[in-house]
Scaffold this motif. Structure first.
Motif, PDB file in Angstrom:
ATOM      1  N   GLY A  67      -8.637  49.653   6.725  1.00  0.00           N
ATOM      2  CA  GLY A  67      -7.381  48.904   7.600  1.00  0.00           C
ATOM      3  C   GLY A  67      -7.479  48.354   8.750  1.00  0.00           C
ATOM      4  N   TYR A  68      -6.233  48.329   9.531  1.00  0.00           N
ATOM      5  CA  TYR A  68      -6.300  47.651  10.746  1.00  0.00           C
ATOM      6  C   TYR A  68      -5.494  48.802  11.733  1.00  0.00           C
ATOM      7  N   PRO A  69      -5.926  48.871  12.760  1.00  0.00           N
ATOM      8  CA  PRO A  69      -7.149  48.152  13.449  1.00  0.00           C
ATOM      9  C   PRO A  69      -8.369  48.737  12.902  1.00  0.00           C
ATOM     10  N   GLN A  70      -9.306  47.857  12.578  1.00  0.00           N
ATOM     11  CA  GLN A  70     -10.596  48.468  12.067  1.00  0.00           C
ATOM     12  C   GLN A  70     -11.447  49.206  12.739  1.00  0.00           C
ATOM     13  N   PRO A  71     -11.742  50.445  12.236  1.00  0.00           N
ATOM     14  CA  PRO A  71     -12.352  51.734  12.890  1.00  0.00           C
ATOM     15  C   PRO A  71     -13.854  51.432  13.082  1.00  0.00           C
ATOM     16  N   ILE A  72     -14.413  52.028  13.705  1.00  0.00           N
ATOM     17  CA  ILE A  72     -16.000  51.956  13.780  1.00  0.00           C
ATOM     18  C   ILE A  72     -16.556  52.643  12.530  1.00  0.00           C
ATOM     19  N   CYS A  73     -17.406  51.916  12.073  1.00  0.00           N
ATOM     20  CA  CYS A  73     -17.937  52.500  10.725  1.00  0.00           C
ATOM     21  C   CYS A  73     -18.866  53.697  11.010  1.00  0.00           C
ATOM     22  N   LYS A  74     -18.845  54.755  10.306  1.00  0.00           N
ATOM     23  CA  LYS A  74     -19.569  55.943  10.396  1.00  0.00           C
ATOM     24  C   LYS A  74     -20.069  56.303   8.711  1.00  0.00           C
ATOM     25  N   PRO A  75     -21.029  55.765   8.419  1.00  0.00           N
ATOM     26  CA  PRO A  75     -21.336  55.681   6.937  1.00  0.00           C
ATOM     27  C   PRO A  75     -21.908  56.830   6.689  1.00  0.00           C
ATOM     28  N   ASN A  76     -21.804  57.418   5.444  1.00  0.00           N
ATOM     29  CA  ASN A  76     -22.210  58.760   4.989  1.00  0.00           C
ATOM     30  C   ASN A  76     -22.635  58.372   3.455  1.00  0.00           C
ATOM     31  N   ILE A  77     -24.053  58.412   3.250  1.00  0.00           N
ATOM     32  CA  ILE A  77     -24.462  58.108   2.059  1.00  0.00           C
ATOM     33  C   ILE A  77     -24.498  59.210   1.255  1.00  0.00           C
ATOM     34  N   THR A  78     -23.872  59.076   0.052  1.00  0.00           N
ATOM     35  CA  THR A  78     -23.595  60.107  -1.061  1.00  0.00           C
ATOM     36  C   THR A  78     -24.682  60.112  -2.169  1.00  0.00           C
ATOM     37  N   GLU A  79     -25.166  58.798  -2.385  1.00  0.00           N
ATOM     38  CA  GLU A  79     -26.037  58.484  -3.659  1.00  0.00           C
ATOM     39  C   GLU A  79     -26.679  57.217  -3.750  1.00  0.00           C
ATOM     40  N   TRP A  80     -27.851  56.963  -4.205  1.00  0.00           N
ATOM     41  CA  TRP A  80     -28.569  55.852  -4.442  1.00  0.00           C
ATOM     42  C   TRP A  80     -28.281  55.507  -5.794  1.00  0.00           C
ATOM     43  N   LYS A  81     -28.379  54.281  -6.161  1.00  0.00           N
ATOM     44  CA  LYS A  81     -28.215  53.635  -7.529  1.00  0.00           C
ATOM     45  C   LYS A  81     -29.628  52.748  -7.542  1.00  0.00           C
ATOM     46  N   ASP A  82     -29.926  52.517  -8.907  1.00  0.00           N
ATOM     47  CA  ASP A  82     -30.960  51.339  -9.285  1.00  0.00           C
ATOM     48  C   ASP A  82     -32.346  51.898  -8.492  1.00  0.00           C
ATOM     49  N   PHE A  83     -32.850  53.119  -8.226  1.00  0.00           N
ATOM     50  CA  PHE A  83     -34.061  53.581  -7.658  1.00  0.00           C
ATOM     51  C   PHE A  83     -35.114  53.485  -8.951  1.00  0.00           C
ATOM     52  N   TYR A  84     -36.196  53.870  -8.473  1.00  0.00           N
ATOM     53  CA  TYR A  84     -37.453  53.924  -9.421  1.00  0.00           C
ATOM     54  C   TYR A  84     -37.434  55.303  -9.943  1.00  0.00           C
ATOM     55  N   LYS A  85     -37.081  55.352 -11.140  1.00  0.00           N
ATOM     56  CA  LYS A  85     -37.070  56.951 -11.847  1.00  0.00           C
ATOM     57  C   LYS A  85     -38.542  57.293 -12.333  1.00  0.00           C
ATOM     58  N   LYS A  86     -39.420  56.608 -12.560  1.00  0.00           N
ATOM     59  CA  LYS A  86     -40.734  56.885 -13.074  1.00  0.00           C
ATOM     60  C   LYS A  86     -41.691  57.748 -12.007  1.00  0.00           C
ATOM     61  N   VAL A  87     -41.441  57.754 -10.794  1.00  0.00           N
ATOM     62  CA  VAL A  87     -41.884  58.474  -9.781  1.00  0.00           C
ATOM     63  C   VAL A  87     -41.276  59.526  -8.791  1.00  0.00           C
ATOM     64  N   THR A  88     -41.396  60.713  -9.019  1.00  0.00           N
ATOM     65  CA  THR A  88     -41.030  61.661  -8.024  1.00  0.00           C
ATOM     66  C   THR A  88     -41.755  62.182  -6.928  1.00  0.00           C
ATOM     67  N   LEU A  89     -41.216  61.898  -5.621  1.00  0.00           N
ATOM     68  CA  LEU A  89     -42.187  62.240  -4.614  1.00  0.00           C
ATOM     69  C   LEU A  89     -42.158  63.934  -4.253  1.00  0.00           C
ATOM     70  N   SER A  90     -42.816  64.354  -3.128  1.00  0.00           N
ATOM     71  CA  SER A  90     -42.847  65.743  -3.047  1.00  0.00           C
ATOM     72  C   SER A  90     -41.565  66.264  -2.347  1.00  0.00           C
ATOM     73  N   ASN A  91     -40.760  65.603  -1.982  1.00  0.00           N
ATOM     74  CA  ASN A  91     -39.458  66.023  -1.511  1.00  0.00           C
ATOM     75  C   ASN A  91     -38.376  66.224  -2.665  1.00  0.00           C
ATOM     76  N   GLY A  92     -38.938  65.705  -3.822  1.00  0.00           N
ATOM     77  CA  GLY A  92     -38.064  65.641  -5.106  1.00  0.00           C
ATOM     78  C   GLY A  92     -37.236  64.458  -5.223  1.00  0.00           C
ATOM     79  N   GLY A  93     -37.486  63.445  -4.480  1.00  0.00           N
ATOM     80  CA  GLY A  93     -36.597  62.378  -4.484  1.00  0.00           C
ATOM     81  C   GLY A  93     -37.365  60.991  -5.257  1.00  0.00           C
ATOM     82  N   ASN A  94     -36.638  60.183  -5.762  1.00  0.00           N
ATOM     83  CA  ASN A  94     -37.214  59.140  -6.237  1.00  0.00           C
ATOM     84  C   ASN A  94     -37.203  57.726  -5.156  1.00  0.00           C
ATOM     85  N   ILE A  95     -38.328  57.018  -5.701  1.00  0.00           N
ATOM     86  CA  ILE A  95     -38.435  55.731  -4.511  1.00  0.00           C
ATOM     87  C   ILE A  95     -37.379  54.858  -4.670  1.00  0.00           C
TER      88      ILE A  95
END
Length: 163
Positions: A67-95
């Motif tokens: 809404g208005y006045p527009q506040p400063i964005c403070k992004p908080n990423i909760t999840e990623w979509k459309d990532f590469y599912k065939k490889v899992t790296l050492s941190n347990g995440g996908n590419i």
């Protein structure tokens, strides 16, 4: 299926509700690299890059979602979509790929997208060795590829540089 680039540290992303881009920082691991011949700069971005501190400036400017006045964005990423599912790296995440999107807790939708995957071409001695000499002559007729090869060999004093 067309090739897609792997997203690396320093990749630029933007939010459809923001006004300026920001760069992704990899905080979840220090092991897997892409497009970095010295393995020191280009960490692979994974699905574990979540939360509010995974962006360099941690803002996309003003947020039009609240809404208005527009506040400063403070992004908080909760999840990623459309990532590469065939490889899992050492941190347990996908590419994360260049067409992956992130969900922000504020918007509740996949509104954060990659606008530059962060990979850059870096020429190496192997590229020079594999270059077509005739094409090199046409591109730069003032330089002899054979003379450059000899000069590089004499300067480094080892054939190993070109093997």
């Amino acid at each position: 299926m067309a090739e897609k680039h792997i997203v690396v540290q320093g990749a630029q992303c933007t939010c459809q509700f923001g006004e300026t881009p920001d760069k992704i920082m990899v905080l979840s691991h220090k092991k897997e690299y892409a497009n970095d011949k010295t393995a020191s700069k280009k960490l692979i971005v994974t699905t574990k890059e979540i939360g509010g501190a995974t962006l360099e400036k941690n803002t996309f400017g003003k947020c039009s979602k609240n809404g208005y006045p527009q506040p400063i964005c403070k992004p908080n990423i909760t999840e990623w979509k459309d990532f590469y599912k065939k490889v899992t790296l050492s941190n347990g995440g996908n590419i994360i790929l260049e067409d992956s999107k992130a969900i922000c807790a504020i918007a509740g939708s996949p509104c954060i997208e990659i606008i530059d995957h962060g990979q850059k071409a870096e020429a190496s001695s192997q590229n020079f060795k594999n270059a077509n000499k005739e094409v090199s002559k046409q591109i730069n007729p003032l330089v002899s590829p054979d003379e450059m090869y000899k000069a590089a060999y004499l300067h480094h004093g080892s054939e190993d540089m070109y093997e």
